[in-house]
Design a protein around this motif. Structure first.
Motif, short mmCIF file in Angstrom:
data_model
loop_
_atom_site.label_atom_id
_atom_site.label_comp_id
_atom_site.label_asym_id
_atom_site.label_seq_id
_atom_site.Cartn_x
_atom_site.Cartn_y
_atom_site.Cartn_z
N MET A 70 0.82 -1.12 -0.21
CA MET A 70 0.19 -0.08 -0.06
C MET A 70 0.83 1.12 -0.04
O MET A 70 0.37 2.43 -0.40
N VAL A 71 2.12 1.29 0.59
CA VAL A 71 2.90 2.36 0.74
C VAL A 71 4.13 2.50 -0.06
O VAL A 71 5.02 3.12 -0.12
N ALA A 72 4.45 1.41 -0.78
CA ALA A 72 5.50 1.14 -1.47
C ALA A 72 5.95 2.15 -2.53
O ALA A 72 7.06 2.57 -2.42
N ASN A 73 4.82 2.68 -3.31
CA ASN A 73 5.21 3.59 -4.22
C ASN A 73 4.43 4.86 -4.20
O ASN A 73 4.65 5.86 -4.92
N ILE A 74 4.08 5.21 -2.90
CA ILE A 74 3.33 6.52 -2.49
C ILE A 74 4.52 7.35 -2.18
O ILE A 74 5.30 7.02 -1.35
N ARG A 75 4.30 8.66 -2.68
CA ARG A 75 5.39 9.79 -2.31
C ARG A 75 4.91 10.42 -0.78
O ARG A 75 3.77 10.59 -0.34
N THR A 76 5.84 10.72 -0.13
CA THR A 76 5.45 11.43 1.04
C THR A 76 4.96 12.70 0.58
O THR A 76 5.45 13.45 -0.41
N GLY A 77 3.90 13.30 1.41
CA GLY A 77 3.11 14.48 0.74
C GLY A 77 2.34 14.29 -0.15
O GLY A 77 1.30 15.01 -0.50
N GLY A 78 2.35 13.02 -0.80
CA GLY A 78 1.34 12.94 -1.80
C GLY A 78 1.50 13.50 -3.28
O GLY A 78 2.37 14.64 -3.31
N THR A 79 0.87 13.31 -4.22
CA THR A 79 1.10 13.99 -5.55
C THR A 79 -0.55 14.06 -5.92
O THR A 79 -1.38 13.67 -5.26
N ALA A 80 -0.73 14.81 -6.82
CA ALA A 80 -2.15 14.86 -7.12
C ALA A 80 -3.05 13.59 -7.45
O ALA A 80 -2.49 12.77 -7.91
N GLY A 81 -3.89 13.55 -6.73
CA GLY A 81 -4.63 12.25 -6.84
C GLY A 81 -4.28 11.02 -6.02
O GLY A 81 -4.78 10.04 -6.29
N GLN A 82 -3.30 11.49 -5.30
CA GLN A 82 -2.87 10.51 -4.30
C GLN A 82 -2.82 10.74 -2.89
O GLN A 82 -2.34 11.89 -2.79
N LYS A 83 -2.99 10.10 -1.86
CA LYS A 83 -2.96 10.20 -0.61
C LYS A 83 -1.41 10.26 -0.26
O LYS A 83 -0.76 9.28 -0.92
N PRO A 84 -0.99 11.16 0.53
CA PRO A 84 0.09 11.06 0.93
C PRO A 84 0.56 9.85 2.14
O PRO A 84 -0.35 9.40 2.63
N VAL A 85 1.83 9.24 1.95
CA VAL A 85 1.90 8.14 2.77
C VAL A 85 1.85 8.19 4.25
O VAL A 85 1.22 7.32 4.70
N GLU A 86 1.85 9.53 4.81
CA GLU A 86 1.46 9.67 6.16
C GLU A 86 0.07 9.57 6.47
O GLU A 86 -0.46 9.16 7.41
N GLN A 87 -1.12 9.90 5.44
CA GLN A 87 -2.23 9.70 5.60
C GLN A 87 -2.57 8.36 5.57
O GLN A 87 -3.45 7.57 6.37
N VAL A 88 -1.71 7.67 4.58
CA VAL A 88 -2.13 6.09 4.53
C VAL A 88 -1.82 5.43 5.97
O VAL A 88 -2.46 4.46 6.33
N PHE A 89 -0.77 5.92 6.59
CA PHE A 89 -0.43 5.27 7.80
C PHE A 89 -1.43 5.56 8.62
O PHE A 89 -2.06 4.63 9.60
N ASN A 90 -2.26 6.53 9.00
CA ASN A 90 -3.60 6.80 9.69
C ASN A 90 -4.42 5.57 9.06
O ASN A 90 -5.23 5.10 9.90
N ASP A 91 -4.71 5.60 7.96
CA ASP A 91 -5.80 4.54 7.28
C ASP A 91 -5.44 3.28 7.98
O ASP A 91 -6.23 2.54 8.20
N ILE A 92 -4.30 2.76 7.63
CA ILE A 92 -3.68 1.64 8.18
C ILE A 92 -4.26 1.30 9.64
O ILE A 92 -4.66 0.01 9.79
N MET A 93 -3.72 2.24 10.56
CA MET A 93 -4.10 2.17 12.00
C MET A 93 -5.74 2.55 12.17
O MET A 93 -5.91 2.28 13.33
N LYS A 94 -6.36 2.56 11.04
CA LYS A 94 -7.73 3.16 11.51
C LYS A 94 -8.19 4.15 12.34
O LYS A 94 -9.09 3.95 13.48
#
Length: 174
Positions: A70-94
């Protein structure tokens, strides 16, 4: 001689590996604590009020399996149309934000040499959500909902497996 052999078998049987061996992650009972502590510290630094982009990138190494993918290719800070990796961490931990007071280990069990399960309780201060609102990470209209989600100290069960670089969190339930 036969008695010695029987005694050796009894010792081996007594010392054999129990499939669900209990260990104390806080006392270094397993190197799985490196993955749990590393992810929790990294998550707090990567997704907190003043995120550390370098830490966000480094924290990925503690996730394996589908979570790692889920986080392998996500950039920190995100890009247009992509959640930032730090938000994905929140999603993973619910949860909408990382705990600002850390976590407590409720129980932990090693499963053979390749797996472990650790149940943790996330700890938040009264100011945790307000600090995220002030930093612009949570919208003011979402503050009450975010506080309701974290005020009880959510409990998460982390499943770990040995990966290429050591233990990795492969599943989060809770």
């Amino acid at each position: 001689m036969l008695a010695g052999f029987a005694m050796a078998l009894a010792v081996v049987a007594a010392c054999g590996s129990d499939k669900d061996e209990t260990f104390d992650i806080n006392k270094g009972g397993s190197d799985a604590d490196v993955a749990v502590n590393g992810f929790m510290d990294g998550w707090a630094q990567a997704s907190g009020p003043t995120p550390d982009q370098f830490e966000a990138g480094q924290t990925r190494r503690f996730l394996g399996g589908d979570l790692g993918a889920m986080v392998a290719n996500i950039r920190t800070g995100g890009t247009a149309g992509q959640k930032p990796v730090e938000q994905v961490f929140n999603d993973i931990m619910k949860t909408p934000l990382p705990p600002d007071l850390g976590y407590d280990v409720i129980e932990s069990a090693k499963q053979g040499d390749a797996g472990a399960v650790v149940k943790i309780k996330l700890k938040y201060s009264v100011e945790s959500v307000n600090n995220m609102v002030k930093a612009g990470k949570i919208q003011p209209e979402d503050a009450a909902k975010a506080f309701d989600e974290v005020k009880v100290g959510p409990v998460r069960t982390l499943t770990l497996a040995r990966g290429e670089g050591g233990w990795q969190i492969t599943k989060v339930e809770g």
